[in-house]
Design a protein around this motif. Structure first.
Motif, PDB file in Angstrom:
ATOM      1  N   PHE A 137       0.843  -1.187   0.000  1.00  0.00           N
ATOM      2  CA  PHE A 137       0.000   0.000   0.000  1.00  0.00           C
ATOM      3  C   PHE A 137       0.879   1.238   0.000  1.00  0.00           C
ATOM      4  CE2 PHE A 137      -2.534  -3.411   1.829  1.00  0.00           C
ATOM      5  CZ  PHE A 137      -3.614  -3.382   0.950  1.00  0.00           C
ATOM      6  N   ILE A 138       0.579   2.150  -0.913  1.00  0.00           N
ATOM      7  CA  ILE A 138       1.451   3.284  -1.183  1.00  0.00           C
ATOM      8  C   ILE A 138       0.734   4.581  -0.824  1.00  0.00           C
ATOM      9  CG2 ILE A 138       2.802   4.451  -2.983  1.00  0.00           C
ATOM     10  CD1 ILE A 138       2.677   1.791  -4.566  1.00  0.00           C
ATOM     11  N   GLU A 139       1.401   5.430  -0.065  1.00  0.00           N
ATOM     12  CA  GLU A 139       0.841   6.749   0.203  1.00  0.00           C
ATOM     13  C   GLU A 139       0.774   7.566  -1.083  1.00  0.00           C
ATOM     14  OE1 GLU A 139       2.167   7.744   4.810  1.00  0.00           O
ATOM     15  OE2 GLU A 139       3.242   8.665   3.144  1.00  0.00           O
ATOM     16  N   LEU A 140      -0.252   8.390  -1.187  1.00  0.00           N
ATOM     17  CA  LEU A 140      -0.362   9.322  -2.302  1.00  0.00           C
ATOM     18  C   LEU A 140       0.802  10.287  -2.245  1.00  0.00           C
ATOM     19  CD1 LEU A 140      -2.144  10.314  -4.672  1.00  0.00           C
ATOM     20  CD2 LEU A 140      -3.263  11.837  -3.037  1.00  0.00           C
ATOM     21  N   MET A 141       1.562  10.382  -3.347  1.00  0.00           N
ATOM     22  CA  MET A 141       2.765  11.198  -3.376  1.00  0.00           C
ATOM     23  C   MET A 141       2.611  12.352  -4.357  1.00  0.00           C
ATOM     24  SD  MET A 141       5.845   8.394  -3.308  1.00  0.00           S
ATOM     25  CE  MET A 141       5.026   7.071  -4.196  1.00  0.00           C
ATOM     26  N   PRO A 142       3.174  13.515  -4.030  1.00  0.00           N
ATOM     27  CA  PRO A 142       3.195  14.606  -5.009  1.00  0.00           C
ATOM     28  C   PRO A 142       4.154  14.264  -6.135  1.00  0.00           C
ATOM     29  CG  PRO A 142       4.470  15.204  -3.069  1.00  0.00           C
ATOM     30  CD  PRO A 142       3.817  13.887  -2.758  1.00  0.00           C
ATOM     31  N   MET A 143       3.710  14.357  -7.354  1.00  0.00           N
ATOM     32  CA  MET A 143       4.541  14.012  -8.510  1.00  0.00           C
ATOM     33  C   MET A 143       4.798  15.267  -9.333  1.00  0.00           C
ATOM     34  SD  MET A 143       4.948  10.802  -7.995  1.00  0.00           S
ATOM     35  CE  MET A 143       5.601  10.166  -9.536  1.00  0.00           C
ATOM     36  N   GLY A 144       6.071  15.650  -9.457  1.00  0.00           N
ATOM     37  CA  GLY A 144       6.430  16.814 -10.257  1.00  0.00           C
ATOM     38  C   GLY A 144       6.831  17.990  -9.401  1.00  0.00           C
ATOM     39  N   SER A 145       7.590  18.890  -9.974  1.00  0.00           N
ATOM     40  CA  SER A 145       8.110  20.044  -9.258  1.00  0.00           C
ATOM     41  C   SER A 145       6.987  20.965  -8.802  1.00  0.00           C
ATOM     42  CB  SER A 145       9.073  20.808 -10.170  1.00  0.00           C
ATOM     43  OG  SER A 145       9.557  21.958  -9.523  1.00  0.00           O
ATOM     44  N   GLY A 146       7.033  21.359  -7.529  1.00  0.00           N
ATOM     45  CA  GLY A 146       6.081  22.330  -7.009  1.00  0.00           C
ATOM     46  C   GLY A 146       4.702  21.792  -6.725  1.00  0.00           C
ATOM     47  N   VAL A 147       4.508  20.473  -6.844  1.00  0.00           N
ATOM     48  CA  VAL A 147       3.194  19.868  -6.614  1.00  0.00           C
ATOM     49  C   VAL A 147       3.088  19.445  -5.156  1.00  0.00           C
ATOM     50  CG1 VAL A 147       1.638  17.998  -7.247  1.00  0.00           C
ATOM     51  CG2 VAL A 147       3.079  19.068  -8.986  1.00  0.00           C
ATOM     52  N   SER A 148       1.986  19.749  -4.514  1.00  0.00           N
ATOM     53  CA  SER A 148       1.775  19.362  -3.123  1.00  0.00           C
ATOM     54  C   SER A 148       0.819  18.170  -3.052  1.00  0.00           C
ATOM     55  CB  SER A 148       1.204  20.526  -2.312  1.00  0.00           C
ATOM     56  OG  SER A 148      -0.036  20.937  -2.845  1.00  0.00           O
ATOM     57  N   VAL A 149       0.808  17.508  -1.902  1.00  0.00           N
ATOM     58  CA  VAL A 149      -0.057  16.348  -1.703  1.00  0.00           C
ATOM     59  C   VAL A 149      -1.517  16.787  -1.683  1.00  0.00           C
ATOM     60  CG1 VAL A 149      -0.692  14.528  -0.080  1.00  0.00           C
ATOM     61  CG2 VAL A 149       1.706  15.086  -0.429  1.00  0.00           C
ATOM     62  N   ASP A 150      -2.366  15.985  -2.309  1.00  0.00           N
ATOM     63  CA  ASP A 150      -3.811  16.218  -2.270  1.00  0.00           C
ATOM     64  C   ASP A 150      -4.320  15.790  -0.897  1.00  0.00           C
ATOM     65  OD1 ASP A 150      -6.487  16.473  -2.672  1.00  0.00           O
ATOM     66  OD2 ASP A 150      -6.664  14.853  -4.128  1.00  0.00           O
ATOM     67  N   ARG A 151      -4.376  16.720   0.043  1.00  0.00           N
ATOM     68  CA  ARG A 151      -4.667  16.386   1.435  1.00  0.00           C
ATOM     69  C   ARG A 151      -6.007  15.690   1.640  1.00  0.00           C
ATOM     70  NH1 ARG A 151      -0.390  15.523   4.528  1.00  0.00           N
ATOM     71  NH2 ARG A 151       1.255  16.990   3.953  1.00  0.00           N
ATOM     72  N   ARG A 200       3.503 -11.531   4.448  1.00  0.00           N
ATOM     73  CA  ARG A 200       4.045 -10.173   4.356  1.00  0.00           C
ATOM     74  C   ARG A 200       3.104  -9.221   3.638  1.00  0.00           C
ATOM     75  NH1 ARG A 200       9.851  -9.320   4.728  1.00  0.00           N
ATOM     76  NH2 ARG A 200      10.911 -11.249   5.304  1.00  0.00           N
ATOM     77  N   GLY A 201       3.069  -8.010   4.150  1.00  0.00           N
ATOM     78  CA  GLY A 201       2.433  -6.901   3.460  1.00  0.00           C
ATOM     79  C   GLY A 201       3.363  -5.711   3.552  1.00  0.00           C
ATOM     80  N   GLY A 202       3.359  -4.849   2.544  1.00  0.00           N
ATOM     81  CA  GLY A 202       4.298  -3.741   2.507  1.00  0.00           C
ATOM     82  C   GLY A 202       3.620  -2.388   2.548  1.00  0.00           C
ATOM     83  N   LEU A 203       4.332  -1.407   3.096  1.00  0.00           N
ATOM     84  CA  LEU A 203       3.887  -0.017   3.125  1.00  0.00           C
ATOM     85  C   LEU A 203       4.987   0.848   2.532  1.00  0.00           C
ATOM     86  CD1 LEU A 203       2.464   0.124   6.761  1.00  0.00           C
ATOM     87  CD2 LEU A 203       1.127   0.083   4.659  1.00  0.00           C
ATOM     88  N   ILE A 204       4.597   1.738   1.612  1.00  0.00           N
ATOM     89  CA  ILE A 204       5.542   2.698   1.046  1.00  0.00           C
ATOM     90  C   ILE A 204       5.049   4.075   1.458  1.00  0.00           C
ATOM     91  CG2 ILE A 204       6.587   3.616  -1.061  1.00  0.00           C
ATOM     92  CD1 ILE A 204       6.215   0.880  -2.333  1.00  0.00           C
ATOM     93  N   ALA A 205       5.748   4.677   2.424  1.00  0.00           N
ATOM     94  CA  ALA A 205       5.259   5.894   3.078  1.00  0.00           C
ATOM     95  C   ALA A 205       6.217   7.050   2.830  1.00  0.00           C
ATOM     96  CB  ALA A 205       5.083   5.644   4.574  1.00  0.00           C
ATOM     97  N   ALA A 206       6.289   7.504   1.594  1.00  0.00           N
ATOM     98  CA  ALA A 206       7.251   8.542   1.233  1.00  0.00           C
ATOM     99  C   ALA A 206       6.941   9.885   1.878  1.00  0.00           C
ATOM    100  CB  ALA A 206       7.286   8.703  -0.286  1.00  0.00           C
ATOM    101  N   VAL A 207       5.683  10.118   2.241  1.00  0.00           N
ATOM    102  CA  VAL A 207       5.287  11.428   2.767  1.00  0.00           C
ATOM    103  C   VAL A 207       5.359  11.455   4.291  1.00  0.00           C
ATOM    104  CG1 VAL A 207       3.416  13.126   2.890  1.00  0.00           C
ATOM    105  CG2 VAL A 207       3.835  11.879   0.763  1.00  0.00           C
ATOM    106  N   SER A 208       4.693  10.503   4.953  1.00  0.00           N
ATOM    107  CA  SER A 208       4.613  10.558   6.416  1.00  0.00           C
ATOM    108  C   SER A 208       5.804   9.897   7.106  1.00  0.00           C
ATOM    109  CB  SER A 208       3.315   9.890   6.891  1.00  0.00           C
ATOM    110  OG  SER A 208       3.348   8.492   6.664  1.00  0.00           O
ATOM    111  N   GLU A 209       6.492   8.985   6.423  1.00  0.00           N
ATOM    112  CA  GLU A 209       7.647   8.292   7.004  1.00  0.00           C
ATOM    113  C   GLU A 209       8.747   8.203   5.947  1.00  0.00           C
ATOM    114  OE1 GLU A 209       6.219   4.517   8.397  1.00  0.00           O
ATOM    115  OE2 GLU A 209       4.568   5.420   9.538  1.00  0.00           O
ATOM    116  N   PRO A 210       9.371   9.334   5.603  1.00  0.00           N
ATOM    117  CA  PRO A 210      10.328   9.374   4.482  1.00  0.00           C
ATOM    118  C   PRO A 210      11.474   8.382   4.659  1.00  0.00           C
ATOM    119  CG  PRO A 210       9.799  11.582   5.241  1.00  0.00           C
ATOM    120  CD  PRO A 210       9.216  10.642   6.248  1.00  0.00           C
TER     121      PRO A 210
END
Length: 229
Positions: A137-151, A200-210
């Motif tokens: 399960f992957i956190e929603l990530m901002p993609m591209g320069s200057g883009v913020s997360v869709d809160r 096993r299950g995986g988490l990809i948390a680039a925003v909340s747990e870099p």
């Protein structure tokens, strides 16, 4: 192919073809075959799964090691909406074909979205485990320069863990002595009780747990640019 050969000389041992959608390239099998001849430790591919019914066997024969498949919902109408006319039935058939031709350690990637698929995460996880896939399960990530997360849509790794706990009971730690899954990527794996097993299950948390301090990736864009992030 030339860039991978150069990177291999300085220690790169794992390559993943991603996109966009790599399966739409007419020369994909040629690229895979040429990369496979370079003697990498792993050559994998990320796909939306639409064309894997036809391509799984030829890709295996060409030398592909492993497949990641993206599915954000198991509801056909919702799937069609978020993928812009995607066909869930074709994707599920592609998963079965991937299993049939013997690809090991296939991962099922899901971007977790509040008010879209948060109520489905347990179901998606159970589907993956029932089909010998590793759910991630992957956190929603901002993609591209200057883009913020869709809160409004953002669902944190902590919230994802809570949803999985509600479905499978307390999350279990994965001890270091257990072998890591192939891929060596940014996912952090947890143990899920599934019947009499712990899976096993995986988490990809680039925003909340870099995970920047442990990142080992470099990206090659379609225009030939190298990106460290």
């Amino acid at each position: 192919v030339n860039i991978v050969a150069a990177l291999k000389r300085v220690g790169v041992r794992r390559v993943r073809l991603t996109g966009g959608e790599p399966s739409v390239r007419k020369d994909l099998l040629t690229i895979v075959a040429r990369l496979a001849k370079q003697g990498l430790d792993e050559l994998s591919l990320s796909s939306n799964g639409e064309l894997l019914s036809e391509l799984a066997a030829p890709l295996r024969e060409a030398g592909l090691s492993r497949v990641n498949i993206s599915i954000d919902t198991l509801d056909p109408e919702r799937f069609r909406s978020i993928t812009r006319h995607g066909n869930l039935e074709r994707v599920l058939a592609g998963i079965e074909r991937v299993r049939a031709v013997g690809f090991p350690h296939t991962k099922l990637n899901t971007v977790a979205l509040r008010s879209f698929n948060d109520h489905e995460l347990g179901k998606i996880c159970r589907f993956a485990l029932e089909h010998d896939l590793t759910p991630r399960f992957i956190e929603l990530m901002p993609m591209g320069s200057g883009v913020s997360v869709d809160r409004p849509s953002f669902l944190s790794a902590a919230e994802i863990r809570d949803l999985l706990t509600a479905e499978f009971g307390p999350i279990l730690p994965i001890h270091e002595e257990q072998p890591a899954l192939p891929g060596g990527g940014p996912a952090r794996y947890v143990g899920l009780r599934f019947g009499h097993e712990v899976r096993r299950g995986g988490l990809i948390a680039a925003v909340s747990e870099p995970f920047c301090d442990t990142c080992n990736r470099v990206r090659l864009s379609a225009s030939g640019q190298l990106h460290a992030c």
